[in-house]
Design a protein around this motif. Structure first.
Motif, PDB file in Angstrom:
ATOM      1  N   UNK A   1      13.493  14.041  30.398  1.00  0.00           N
ATOM      2  CA  UNK A   1      12.365  14.654  31.100  1.00  0.00           C
ATOM      3  C   UNK A   1      11.728  13.689  32.102  1.00  0.00           C
ATOM      4  N   UNK A   2      12.073  12.410  32.026  1.00  0.00           N
ATOM      5  CA  UNK A   2      11.497  11.435  32.951  1.00  0.00           C
ATOM      6  C   UNK A   2      11.954  11.720  34.382  1.00  0.00           C
ATOM      7  N   UNK A   3      11.088  11.423  35.325  1.00  0.00           N
ATOM      8  CA  UNK A   3      11.519  11.440  36.715  1.00  0.00           C
ATOM      9  C   UNK A   3      12.633  10.419  36.881  1.00  0.00           C
ATOM     10  N   UNK A   4      13.662  10.797  37.611  1.00  0.00           N
ATOM     11  CA  UNK A   4      14.811   9.894  37.763  1.00  0.00           C
ATOM     12  C   UNK A   4      14.387   8.541  38.320  1.00  0.00           C
TER      13      UNK A   4
ATOM     14  N   UNK B   1      18.610   3.802  35.658  1.00  0.00           N
ATOM     15  CA  UNK B   1      18.889   2.894  36.771  1.00  0.00           C
ATOM     16  C   UNK B   1      19.718   1.698  36.338  1.00  0.00           C
ATOM     17  N   UNK B   2      19.680   1.352  35.051  1.00  0.00           N
ATOM     18  CA  UNK B   2      20.423   0.194  34.558  1.00  0.00           C
ATOM     19  C   UNK B   2      21.881   0.507  34.252  1.00  0.00           C
ATOM     20  N   UNK B   3      22.272   1.770  34.315  1.00  0.00           N
ATOM     21  CA  UNK B   3      23.650   2.142  33.971  1.00  0.00           C
ATOM     22  C   UNK B   3      24.621   1.726  35.072  1.00  0.00           C
TER      23      UNK B   3
ATOM     24  N   UNK C   1       9.689  17.290  23.962  1.00  0.00           N
ATOM     25  CA  UNK C   1      10.286  17.559  25.269  1.00  0.00           C
ATOM     26  C   UNK C   1       9.719  16.598  26.315  1.00  0.00           C
ATOM     27  N   UNK C   2       8.399  16.450  26.326  1.00  0.00           N
ATOM     28  CA  UNK C   2       7.754  15.580  27.311  1.00  0.00           C
ATOM     29  C   UNK C   2       8.154  14.125  27.131  1.00  0.00           C
ATOM     30  N   UNK C   3       8.390  13.717  25.888  1.00  0.00           N
ATOM     31  CA  UNK C   3       8.730  12.332  25.596  1.00  0.00           C
ATOM     32  C   UNK C   3      10.226  12.054  25.671  1.00  0.00           C
TER      33      UNK C   3
END
Length: 287
Positions: free
Chosen positions: A20-23, A30-32, A14-16
């Motif tokens: 779960x990453x901060x936006x 961001x690359x999308x 879950x953490x990985x």
């Protein structure tokens, strides 16, 4: 109470997980394509905030070819080619072409030295502690860009470099102030930053990039999309042949008043005279 191994592994997963990453830390997000507006905004905001932090109040933009070198390098190159003439095995047609190009580069090196001298003089005059006016801004690359950043560096002043990511990576020249060197993905945002604080535009001889940037500024001024600033074309003989403004006027594609949008000069002193004449009493006080 400790979790069983399978749940510990699940918690780690879950953490990985990318979700779960901060936006703000999710570079894949961001690359999308959908995030292009966010990337555009970031490229707009970041340099502006940093320039403000460093007291950059106004700028003068210097454009020109990336292919021009300084006199020392051009002279050394010409000497190398001339020395090869003594080699009986040298390809004569190829050597003649290289010799012509080396001589041309040495002649063009005068533009490098004039850009360097202009940047040094304008930087010595207007950069002061806490408030920096007429700060030299270039594309941050080689050639005329390097010359202008170098002149400011030799004056002990700061200068700005607005670099751009290209298929063949363009490295920033070593004379730009590190804290004022920016890299852009979007040409459009980069062009905005060239003009946001510009009190003048100085265009030395160059190719497609120089012409593109020059004519965008002339168009913006002509159409009233930006306040007029002095536009100085350096190298009278080059600009007379590169752009036949008289022909455009004769054909009715521009008006006589459009000639008032720019000046043609040859020297650093003339560039400064144009800036002084345009801004008159509005020129900031020198230190």
């Amino acid at each position: 109470m400790s979790l069983p191994p399978e749940l510990v592994a699940r918690q780690r997963a879950i953490r990985e997980s990318p979700s779960y990453r901060l936006a703000s830390e999710d570079t894949e997000l961001l690359a999308q394509d959908e995030l292009r507006p966010v990337r555009l905004q970031l490229e707009l905001l970041k340099p502006e905030r940093i320039l403000r932090e460093h007291g950059v109040h106004s700028t003068v933009v210097v454009f020109g070819s990336a292919r021009i070198s300084d006199t020392e390098a051009a002279s050394a190159r010409l000497m190398q080619v001339e020395q090869r003439q003594a080699d009986p095995g040298a390809d004569a047609p190829e050597l003649r072409l290289e010799l012509a190009q080396a001589r041309q580069r040495l002649r063009q090196a005068g533009h490098y030295e004039e850009a360097r001298r202009f940047a040094q003089r304008i930087s010595e005059r207007f950069q002061q502690r806490g408030r920096r006016d007429f700060v030299v801004v270039t594309g941050g690359g080689p050639g005329i860009m390097e010359a202008a950043n170098r002149g400011a560096f030799e004056a002990g002043a700061r200068s700005v470099g607005l670099n751009i990511t290209l298929p063949h990576e363009q490295q920033p020249n070593p004379y730009v102030s590190p804290e004022l060197t920016f890299r852009f993905h979007y040409f459009a945002v980069r062009k905005m930053h060239f003009l946001m604080h510009a009190r003048g535009l100085v265009a030395f001889p160059g190719g497609y990039g120089t012409l593109d940037e020059l004519f965008e500024v002339l168009t913006l001024i002509q159409t009233g999309k930006m306040a007029p600033i002095p536009v100085v074309l350096v190298g009278r003989s080059f600009w007379r042949r590169a752009v036949d403004f008289d022909h455009l006027l004769e054909e009715g594609y521009i008006s006589p008043t459009d000639f008032d949008l720019f000046d043609r000069v040859d020297t650093a002193e003339e560039i400064i005279e144009v800036l002084e004449r345009f801004h008159a009493d509005r020129m900031p006080d020198a230190p």
